[in-house]
Design a protein around this motif. Structure first.
Motif, PDB file in Angstrom:
ATOM      1  N   SER A  99      14.509  -3.506  -7.636  1.00  0.00           N
ATOM      2  CA  SER A  99      14.565  -3.615  -6.173  1.00  0.00           C
ATOM      3  C   SER A  99      13.452  -4.524  -5.694  1.00  0.00           C
ATOM      4  O   SER A  99      12.343  -4.493  -6.233  1.00  0.00           O
ATOM      5  CB  SER A  99      14.418  -2.246  -5.505  1.00  0.00           C
ATOM      6  N   ALA A 100      13.747  -5.326  -4.660  1.00  0.00           N
ATOM      7  CA  ALA A 100      12.755  -6.272  -4.153  1.00  0.00           C
ATOM      8  C   ALA A 100      12.680  -6.217  -2.637  1.00  0.00           C
ATOM      9  O   ALA A 100      13.712  -6.150  -1.956  1.00  0.00           O
ATOM     10  CB  ALA A 100      13.087  -7.697  -4.598  1.00  0.00           C
ATOM     11  N   TYR A 101      11.451  -6.246  -2.136  1.00  0.00           N
ATOM     12  CA  TYR A 101      11.196  -6.351  -0.698  1.00  0.00           C
ATOM     13  C   TYR A 101      10.873  -7.805  -0.402  1.00  0.00           C
ATOM     14  O   TYR A 101       9.946  -8.377  -0.999  1.00  0.00           O
ATOM     15  CB  TYR A 101      10.035  -5.443  -0.296  1.00  0.00           C
ATOM     16  N   VAL A 102      11.627  -8.413   0.502  1.00  0.00           N
ATOM     17  CA  VAL A 102      11.508  -9.843   0.784  1.00  0.00           C
ATOM     18  C   VAL A 102      11.012 -10.057   2.210  1.00  0.00           C
ATOM     19  O   VAL A 102      11.641  -9.610   3.174  1.00  0.00           O
ATOM     20  CB  VAL A 102      12.861 -10.559   0.581  1.00  0.00           C
ATOM     21  N   VAL A 103       9.887 -10.759   2.327  1.00  0.00           N
ATOM     22  CA  VAL A 103       9.324 -11.073   3.637  1.00  0.00           C
ATOM     23  C   VAL A 103       8.685 -12.444   3.578  1.00  0.00           C
ATOM     24  O   VAL A 103       8.178 -12.860   2.539  1.00  0.00           O
ATOM     25  CB  VAL A 103       8.278 -10.007   4.072  1.00  0.00           C
ATOM     26  N   CYS A 104       8.751 -13.165   4.691  1.00  0.00           N
ATOM     27  CA  CYS A 104       8.165 -14.506   4.758  1.00  0.00           C
ATOM     28  C   CYS A 104       7.538 -14.703   6.132  1.00  0.00           C
ATOM     29  O   CYS A 104       8.041 -14.174   7.128  1.00  0.00           O
ATOM     30  CB  CYS A 104       9.240 -15.567   4.518  1.00  0.00           C
TER      31      CYS A 104
ATOM     32  N   ALA B 278       6.540  -0.002   7.025  1.00  0.00           N
ATOM     33  CA  ALA B 278       6.335   0.092   5.582  1.00  0.00           C
ATOM     34  C   ALA B 278       6.990   1.341   5.006  1.00  0.00           C
ATOM     35  O   ALA B 278       7.570   1.303   3.916  1.00  0.00           O
ATOM     36  CB  ALA B 278       4.843   0.078   5.262  1.00  0.00           C
ATOM     37  N   VAL B 279       6.906   2.442   5.724  1.00  0.00           N
ATOM     38  CA  VAL B 279       7.532   3.679   5.250  1.00  0.00           C
ATOM     39  C   VAL B 279       9.044   3.485   5.117  1.00  0.00           C
ATOM     40  O   VAL B 279       9.656   3.868   4.116  1.00  0.00           O
ATOM     41  CB  VAL B 279       7.215   4.853   6.201  1.00  0.00           C
ATOM     42  N   VAL B 280       9.645   2.859   6.124  1.00  0.00           N
ATOM     43  CA  VAL B 280      11.086   2.597   6.081  1.00  0.00           C
ATOM     44  C   VAL B 280      11.423   1.664   4.920  1.00  0.00           C
ATOM     45  O   VAL B 280      12.382   1.897   4.170  1.00  0.00           O
ATOM     46  CB  VAL B 280      11.574   1.984   7.408  1.00  0.00           C
ATOM     47  N   ALA B 281      10.626   0.606   4.752  1.00  0.00           N
ATOM     48  CA  ALA B 281      10.893  -0.381   3.703  1.00  0.00           C
ATOM     49  C   ALA B 281      10.895   0.257   2.315  1.00  0.00           C
ATOM     50  O   ALA B 281      11.788   0.000   1.500  1.00  0.00           O
ATOM     51  CB  ALA B 281       9.864  -1.504   3.774  1.00  0.00           C
ATOM     52  N   VAL B 282       9.899   1.088   2.036  1.00  0.00           N
ATOM     53  CA  VAL B 282       9.780   1.680   0.706  1.00  0.00           C
ATOM     54  C   VAL B 282      10.909   2.686   0.463  1.00  0.00           C
ATOM     55  O   VAL B 282      11.474   2.752  -0.632  1.00  0.00           O
ATOM     56  CB  VAL B 282       8.391   2.325   0.519  1.00  0.00           C
ATOM     57  N   LYS B 283      11.276   3.439   1.478  1.00  0.00           N
ATOM     58  CA  LYS B 283      12.420   4.342   1.325  1.00  0.00           C
ATOM     59  C   LYS B 283      13.698   3.545   1.065  1.00  0.00           C
ATOM     60  O   LYS B 283      14.522   3.920   0.224  1.00  0.00           O
ATOM     61  CB  LYS B 283      12.591   5.197   2.582  1.00  0.00           C
ATOM     62  N   ALA B 284      13.852   2.434   1.781  1.00  0.00           N
ATOM     63  CA  ALA B 284      15.070   1.636   1.661  1.00  0.00           C
ATOM     64  C   ALA B 284      15.196   0.971   0.300  1.00  0.00           C
ATOM     65  O   ALA B 284      16.308   0.659  -0.141  1.00  0.00           O
ATOM     66  CB  ALA B 284      15.100   0.580   2.761  1.00  0.00           C
ATOM     67  N   LEU B 285      14.073   0.749  -0.383  1.00  0.00           N
ATOM     68  CA  LEU B 285      14.116   0.107  -1.701  1.00  0.00           C
ATOM     69  C   LEU B 285      14.914   0.919  -2.722  1.00  0.00           C
ATOM     70  O   LEU B 285      15.358   0.383  -3.738  1.00  0.00           O
ATOM     71  CB  LEU B 285      12.694  -0.134  -2.218  1.00  0.00           C
ATOM     72  N   HIS B 286      15.102   2.198  -2.443  1.00  0.00           N
ATOM     73  CA  HIS B 286      15.892   3.041  -3.347  1.00  0.00           C
ATOM     74  C   HIS B 286      17.387   2.910  -3.087  1.00  0.00           C
ATOM     75  O   HIS B 286      18.193   3.459  -3.848  1.00  0.00           O
ATOM     76  CB  HIS B 286      15.459   4.498  -3.210  1.00  0.00           C
ATOM     77  N   GLY B 287      17.752   2.186  -2.033  1.00  0.00           N
ATOM     78  CA  GLY B 287      19.167   2.029  -1.734  1.00  0.00           C
ATOM     79  C   GLY B 287      19.766   3.336  -1.272  1.00  0.00           C
ATOM     80  O   GLY B 287      19.348   3.900  -0.265  1.00  0.00           O
ATOM     81  N   GLY B 288      20.743   3.838  -2.016  1.00  0.00           N
ATOM     82  CA  GLY B 288      21.372   5.107  -1.636  1.00  0.00           C
ATOM     83  C   GLY B 288      21.989   5.026  -0.253  1.00  0.00           C
ATOM     84  O   GLY B 288      22.780   4.122   0.039  1.00  0.00           O
ATOM     85  N   ALA B 289      21.618   5.966   0.605  1.00  0.00           N
ATOM     86  CA  ALA B 289      22.170   6.002   1.955  1.00  0.00           C
ATOM     87  C   ALA B 289      21.748   4.800   2.789  1.00  0.00           C
ATOM     88  O   ALA B 289      22.362   4.517   3.827  1.00  0.00           O
ATOM     89  CB  ALA B 289      21.731   7.298   2.650  1.00  0.00           C
ATOM     90  N   HIS B 290      20.704   4.082   2.340  1.00  0.00           N
ATOM     91  CA  HIS B 290      20.226   2.911   3.089  1.00  0.00           C
ATOM     92  C   HIS B 290      20.986   1.635   2.721  1.00  0.00           C
ATOM     93  O   HIS B 290      20.843   0.614   3.394  1.00  0.00           O
ATOM     94  CB  HIS B 290      18.738   2.695   2.826  1.00  0.00           C
TER      95      HIS B 290
ATOM     96  N   GLN C  68       0.830  -1.202   0.000  1.00  0.00           N
ATOM     97  CA  GLN C  68       0.000   0.000   0.000  1.00  0.00           C
ATOM     98  C   GLN C  68       0.866   1.254   0.000  1.00  0.00           C
ATOM     99  O   GLN C  68       0.587   2.227  -0.717  1.00  0.00           O
ATOM    100  CB  GLN C  68      -0.931  -0.016   1.213  1.00  0.00           C
ATOM    101  N   GLU C  69       1.918   1.243   0.794  1.00  0.00           N
ATOM    102  CA  GLU C  69       2.827   2.387   0.850  1.00  0.00           C
ATOM    103  C   GLU C  69       3.575   2.544  -0.473  1.00  0.00           C
ATOM    104  O   GLU C  69       3.748   3.668  -0.967  1.00  0.00           O
ATOM    105  CB  GLU C  69       3.830   2.199   2.003  1.00  0.00           C
ATOM    106  N   ALA C  70       3.986   1.430  -1.054  1.00  0.00           N
ATOM    107  CA  ALA C  70       4.709   1.489  -2.325  1.00  0.00           C
ATOM    108  C   ALA C  70       3.834   2.055  -3.433  1.00  0.00           C
ATOM    109  O   ALA C  70       4.288   2.874  -4.250  1.00  0.00           O
ATOM    110  CB  ALA C  70       5.212   0.104  -2.703  1.00  0.00           C
TER     111      ALA C  70
END
Length: 289
Positions: free
Chosen positions: A65-70, A172-184, A17-19
């Motif tokens: 970029s991929a978000y991985v959760v199980c 979720a906010v952190v996850a979507v920001k992190a998908l861009h990499g960069g400083a994360h 939803q955030e993405a």
């Protein structure tokens, strides 16, 4: 193109939803046509399964970029490892792995499973960000609300251990920001909520919003084990849950810091805000109907 796995799960759904709100090209991974049919507008649903490597490669075509959760199941290490391998083979640039608090220092239970995947990811050469969240506010309703509605009490072998709960929406906010990499890129974020509280204090807070007295009953671990087994839970799962509670009883979940607020650039959702928004979940059966 970013891929959100676990798109129908309790965390993945919120990350999706955030993405969709923030990103132009989003692909959502589902395991069934029925779940894929529920995909929100603004994303491209795809059918794939962690156990089917060929389906993963198809799902990852064109993904950067991929978000991985199980789900915390015994096969977690094998299944997430399949996904990490597929990301490497498919040329994915950045992976955000949803791990768990304790993966850095607790050799038992779910944290130890997540740590194995973290270690594998680090050997691939892929850019990555690892998220290790503390307990979810949403779990308070999931696990405690049914017995609170029926018996005005919740039961768990946790003593006076404190947990700094955080909201899945903030993760979720952190996850979507992190998908861009960069400083994360290359970072491991241990995510804690703004306040650590015991179950005794939690019962008092719930009582206020429920409009009736709610009690926390600290039961022996053996009694909790028997109750979970009686519900048909697999023994390995029961043992893992009780071992995780031991981590919290040792103080593992009591930390608070400002990292989450820094990452999301606003105050995190508080326990009181969450309880107020979900007050009806803790009222009696008739009132909740």
């Amino acid at each position: 193109m970013i891929l959100i796995t676990g798109a129908s799960g309790s965390v993945g759904k919120v990350v999706l939803q955030e993405a969709v709100r923030k990103e132009a090209k989003v692909r959502a991974m589902y395991r069934s046509k029925e779940e894929a049919a529920k995909a929100p507008s603004g994303c491209e649903p795809v059918l794939a399964d962690y156990a089917d490597k060929q389906s993963l490669r198809k799902a990852l075509q064109g993904v950067t970029s991929a978000y991985v959760v199980c789900s915390p199941i015994p096969q977690l290490v094998e299944l997430e490892s399949n996904m990490v391998d597929a990301c490497k083979e498919s040329g994915v640039k950045h992976v955000v792995l949803n791990s768990a608090l304790g993966a850095g220092d607790y050799g038992k239970s779910f944290p130890s499973w997540h740590r194995k995947v973290e270690d594998k990811l680090k050997t691939t050469g892929l850019n990555y960000t690892i998220l290790r969240p503390n307990g979810f506010l949403q779990n308070i309703v999931t696990y405690n609300a049914p017995s609170i509605r029926a018996q005005t009490a919740f039961y768990v072998a946790m003593g006076d251990a404190k947990v700094s709960y955080l909201d899945v929406g903030d993760i979720a906010v952190v996850a979507v920001k992190a998908l861009h990499g960069g400083a994360h890129a290359g970072k491991t974020y241990e995510l804690n909520g703004p306040e650590a509280i015991s179950n005794g204090e939690l019962a008092k807070r719930i009582s206020k919003v429920a409009g009736r007295a709610v009690n926390y009953v600290d039961i022996p671990e053996a009694a909790q084990r028997e109750a979970m087994l009686g519900l048909g839970m697999p023994e390995r799962q029961v043992t893992a849950l009780l071992e995780l509670q031991q981590y919290y009883k040792q103080g593992g979940g009591a930390k608070t810091d400002s990292l989450l607020q820094t990452l999301i650039e606003r105050p995190p959702v508080t326990l009181d805000q969450y309880l107020a928004a979900n007050a009806r979940e803790f009222r009696d059966q008739a009132a909740s109907a």
